[in-house]
Design an enzyme around this catalytic site. Structure first.
Site, PDB file in Angstrom:
ATOM      1  N   GLU A  48      36.360  46.610  29.258  1.00 56.82           N
ATOM      2  CA  GLU A  48      37.601  45.836  29.183  1.00 56.82           C
ATOM      3  C   GLU A  48      38.807  46.617  29.698  1.00 56.82           C
ATOM      4  O   GLU A  48      39.741  46.031  30.249  1.00 56.82           O
ATOM      5  CB  GLU A  48      37.859  45.406  27.736  1.00 56.82           C
ATOM      6  CG  GLU A  48      36.843  44.427  27.171  1.00 56.82           C
ATOM      7  CD  GLU A  48      37.024  43.020  27.695  1.00 56.82           C
ATOM      8  OE1 GLU A  48      38.155  42.662  28.091  1.00 56.82           O
ATOM      9  OE2 GLU A  48      36.017  42.273  27.721  1.00 56.82           O
ATOM     10  N   ASP A  66      41.265  35.593  35.398  1.00 55.15           N
ATOM     11  CA  ASP A  66      40.025  34.916  35.029  1.00 55.15           C
ATOM     12  C   ASP A  66      40.253  33.500  34.506  1.00 55.15           C
ATOM     13  O   ASP A  66      39.338  32.876  33.963  1.00 55.15           O
ATOM     14  CB  ASP A  66      39.261  35.737  33.980  1.00 55.15           C
ATOM     15  CG  ASP A  66      40.022  35.892  32.666  1.00 55.15           C
ATOM     16  OD1 ASP A  66      41.192  35.475  32.610  1.00 55.15           O
ATOM     17  OD2 ASP A  66      39.442  36.442  31.710  1.00 55.15           O
ATOM     18  N   THR A  71      45.475  38.521  29.015  1.00 54.52           N
ATOM     19  CA  THR A  71      44.397  39.213  28.298  1.00 54.52           C
ATOM     20  C   THR A  71      45.018  40.447  27.664  1.00 54.52           C
ATOM     21  O   THR A  71      45.731  41.197  28.334  1.00 54.52           O
ATOM     22  CB  THR A  71      43.270  39.617  29.259  1.00 54.52           C
ATOM     23  OG1 THR A  71      42.656  38.441  29.783  1.00 54.52           O
ATOM     24  CG2 THR A  71      42.224  40.459  28.558  1.00 54.52           C
TER      25      THR A  71
END
Length: 267
Positions: A48, A66, A71
């Site tokens: 990540e 994405d 995120t």
């Protein structure tokens, strides 16, 4: 943790003892063992955040393209999937009047989309700054455990999986979520596809064969999403651990993700 430990077959225990060098009869530890949980967090962070220092990621936030909006945080909570909203709601319940509270209406409005409307620079700055607050870090930890870690480990235990299998389930929960969404394949479907190909240990199957089937299904799911088409997270990390027989996450663990090499040595 609340999970009840499930015993594996004696043959699997012998394999684990041989790999780890542990004394015969040593109890197996699940992913909720503190040392194993820390290893799991380092493995997730390598994929990540391109680092093993997962504790430095509470303030991380970016749009990785994405389709899930922002995120952020220790496992990649997203503005478009609702878990970022839950983190801020948890934080606000513990720390009313915090700097992120005013963004709750915007987080609710963008749920299910990749929109940044109402969540521009002031929001990302507030998220990064909040990482210094223990209450914000605790909110992230709690959301991770309630929505991802605990259900993944519970399902893996029910399937008779070892610490490695529990991690493989957890990582799939983190990336894919539990259920299918538009354009994505969730953990539930990935597991169903694996069970159709191989019996899990709880049903008398071989764990390594079952985990290979699960990883095959996961790779297929990843290839459905252009943003996750690089499957090294599975092929040069988790698949390697399965083939090496590291069912208890025995260290040293050596792997690659997105071309970068990582290693975790024993304590």
């Amino acid at each position: 943790m609340k999970h009840r430990r499930l015993a594996l077959a004696a043959a699997a225990a012998l394999v684990l003892t041989g790999c780890s060098g542990a004394a015969s009869g040593s109890p197996e530890k699940g992913l909720d063992d503190p040392a194993n949980k820390d290893i799991a967090m380092q493995l997730v962070s390598s994929a990540e955040n391109s680092t093993l220092d997962w504790k430095a990621q509470y303030g991380y936030i970016e749009d990785i393209g994405d389709g899930r909006g922002w995120t952020a945080g220790i496992i990649g909570f997203c503005s478009g999937t609702g878990d970022m909203l839950k983190v801020v709601e948890r934080y606000t319940a513990e720390r009313p009047g915090n700097a992120l509270e005013r963004f709750l209406p915007a987080l609710r409005a963008v749920d299910g989309s990749d929109s940044h409307e109402g969540l521009e620079d002031a929001f990302t700055a507030a998220w990064a700054k909040a990482a210094a607050d223990p209450a914000f870090r605790s909110a992230q930890d709690a959301e991770r455990d309630d929505s991802y870690f605990d259900p993944a480990v519970e399902r893996a235990e029910a399937d008779g999986l070892s610490a490695l299998g529990q991690f493989i389930y957890y990582d799939a929960y983190v990336m894919h979520g539990y259920a299918d969404a538009v354009g994505t394949v969730g953990f539930r479907t990935i597991r169903a596809q694996a069970v159709a190909e191989a019996e899990p240990p709880s049903g008398g199957g071989d764990e390594e064969e079952y985990l290979d089937a699960f990883l095959d299904a996961r790779v297929a799911a990843m290839r459905e999403e252009p943003a996750h088409s690089d499957t090294s997270r599975v092929e040069s990390a988790q698949r390697v651990f399965v083939r090496e027989g590291r069912l208890q996450l025995e260290t040293p663990l050596v792997w690659k993700v997105y071309g970068e090499s990582y290693r975790i040595d024993g304590s």
